[in-house]
Write a protein that holds these residues in place. Structure first.
Motif, PDB file in Angstrom:
ATOM      1  N   GLU A 111      78.978 -55.858  30.281  1.00 47.78           N
ATOM      2  CA  GLU A 111      78.836 -56.504  29.094  1.00 47.78           C
ATOM      3  C   GLU A 111      79.380 -57.835  28.883  1.00 47.78           C
ATOM      4  O   GLU A 111      79.083 -58.553  27.795  1.00 47.78           O
ATOM      5  CB  GLU A 111      79.578 -55.653  27.851  1.00 47.78           C
ATOM      6  N   ASP A 134      69.333 -65.320  26.264  1.00 49.78           N
ATOM      7  CA  ASP A 134      69.759 -64.023  25.801  1.00 49.78           C
ATOM      8  C   ASP A 134      69.412 -62.751  26.834  1.00 49.78           C
ATOM      9  O   ASP A 134      70.379 -61.866  26.895  1.00 49.78           O
ATOM     10  CB  ASP A 134      69.543 -63.635  24.400  1.00 49.78           C
ATOM     11  N   ASN A 135      68.256 -62.845  27.369  1.00 50.02           N
ATOM     12  CA  ASN A 135      67.876 -61.558  28.139  1.00 50.02           C
ATOM     13  C   ASN A 135      68.723 -61.549  29.731  1.00 50.02           C
ATOM     14  O   ASN A 135      68.447 -60.575  30.149  1.00 50.02           O
ATOM     15  CB  ASN A 135      66.356 -61.613  28.418  1.00 50.02           C
ATOM     16  N   ARG A 145      71.636 -51.477  36.739  1.00 48.70           N
ATOM     17  CA  ARG A 145      72.540 -52.293  36.847  1.00 48.70           C
ATOM     18  C   ARG A 145      73.564 -52.457  38.045  1.00 48.70           C
ATOM     19  O   ARG A 145      73.849 -53.642  38.241  1.00 48.70           O
ATOM     20  CB  ARG A 145      73.846 -51.561  35.742  1.00 48.70           C
ATOM     21  N   GLU A 163      59.832 -63.652  27.495  1.00 45.35           N
ATOM     22  CA  GLU A 163      60.872 -62.851  27.772  1.00 45.35           C
ATOM     23  C   GLU A 163      62.125 -63.860  28.564  1.00 45.35           C
ATOM     24  O   GLU A 163      63.200 -63.519  28.814  1.00 45.35           O
ATOM     25  CB  GLU A 163      60.696 -61.745  28.614  1.00 45.35           C
ATOM     26  N   GLY A 177      68.309 -53.852  30.410  1.00 49.10           N
ATOM     27  CA  GLY A 177      67.439 -53.633  29.410  1.00 49.10           C
ATOM     28  C   GLY A 177      65.958 -54.121  29.371  1.00 49.10           C
ATOM     29  O   GLY A 177      65.107 -53.445  29.190  1.00 49.10           O
ATOM     30  N   LEU A 178      66.229 -55.473  29.823  1.00 49.31           N
ATOM     31  CA  LEU A 178      65.044 -56.146  29.987  1.00 49.31           C
ATOM     32  C   LEU A 178      63.966 -55.477  31.080  1.00 49.31           C
ATOM     33  O   LEU A 178      62.777 -55.309  30.772  1.00 49.31           O
ATOM     34  CB  LEU A 178      65.097 -57.574  30.518  1.00 49.31           C
ATOM     35  N   ASP A 219      79.348 -61.796  29.013  1.00 52.99           N
ATOM     36  CA  ASP A 219      78.332 -63.008  29.219  1.00 52.99           C
ATOM     37  C   ASP A 219      78.576 -63.779  30.644  1.00 52.99           C
ATOM     38  O   ASP A 219      79.819 -64.355  30.624  1.00 52.99           O
ATOM     39  CB  ASP A 219      78.469 -63.908  28.061  1.00 52.99           C
ATOM     40  N   ARG A 241      72.061 -63.047  29.909  1.00 56.64           N
ATOM     41  CA  ARG A 241      73.486 -63.340  29.551  1.00 56.64           C
ATOM     42  C   ARG A 241      74.513 -62.149  30.303  1.00 56.64           C
ATOM     43  O   ARG A 241      75.612 -62.212  30.836  1.00 56.64           O
ATOM     44  CB  ARG A 241      73.958 -63.091  28.180  1.00 56.64           C
ATOM     45  N   THR A 242      73.965 -60.719  30.365  1.00 53.85           N
ATOM     46  CA  THR A 242      74.544 -59.910  30.808  1.00 53.85           C
ATOM     47  C   THR A 242      74.146 -58.937  31.906  1.00 53.85           C
ATOM     48  O   THR A 242      72.698 -58.900  31.574  1.00 53.85           O
ATOM     49  CB  THR A 242      75.346 -58.924  29.649  1.00 53.85           C
ATOM     50  N   ARG A 289      72.172 -56.731  29.709  1.00 48.15           N
ATOM     51  CA  ARG A 289      70.862 -57.095  28.958  1.00 48.15           C
ATOM     52  C   ARG A 289      69.769 -57.089  29.972  1.00 48.15           C
ATOM     53  O   ARG A 289      68.500 -57.127  29.786  1.00 48.15           O
ATOM     54  CB  ARG A 289      71.229 -58.361  28.384  1.00 48.15           C
TER      55      ARG A 289
END
Length: 84
Positions: A25, A62-63, A6, A58, A72-73, A27, A65-66, A69
Motif C-alpha cells: 500500500e 496513480d495506477n 502482487r 491508464e 488492481g490495474l 507509494d 504508485r503502489t 494499485r
C-alpha cells in the motif's frame, strides 16, 4: 490471483531496489527511489508479465504508485479483456 500478481510485481521492484522495504500500500514514488525511467520499466514489465497492453488512458501515475494499485490495474485489464 491477486496475491500472485502482487508477489510478481513486488519481486520485480525488489530486484531493482533490494535495499528498500515497502508494503503493497506504500507509494513507491513518495518513498523516493522510483523515477520516471523506472516507471516505464514497470509499464513494460506489467505488459510482458501479464500478457496485457496498458492503454494510454491508464498510464497515469496513480495506477503505478503502489503494488496494490498496479495489481488492481492488471486485474481490471484482464477482466475487460475477458469480457470482450
Amino acid at each position: 490471483m491477486p496475491k500472485d500478481i502482487r508477489a510478481q510485481i513486488r519481486a520485480f521492484i525488489t530486484a531493482k531496489f533490494p535495499s528498500m522495504s515497502f508494503s503493497d500500500e506504500e507509494d513507491i514514488f513518495a518513498l523516493g527511489f522510483v523515477n520516471s525511467l523506472f516507471a516505464m520499466e514497470l509499464v513494460m514489465f506489467l505488459e510482458k508479465a501479464f500478457a496485457t497492453r496498458i492503454p494510454n488512458e491508464e498510464l497515469t501515475l496513480d495506477n503505478f504508485r503502489t503494488v496494490a494499485r498496479m495489481a488492481g490495474l492488471v486485474e481490471r485489464l484482464a477482466a475487460a479483456s475477458a469480457a470482450s
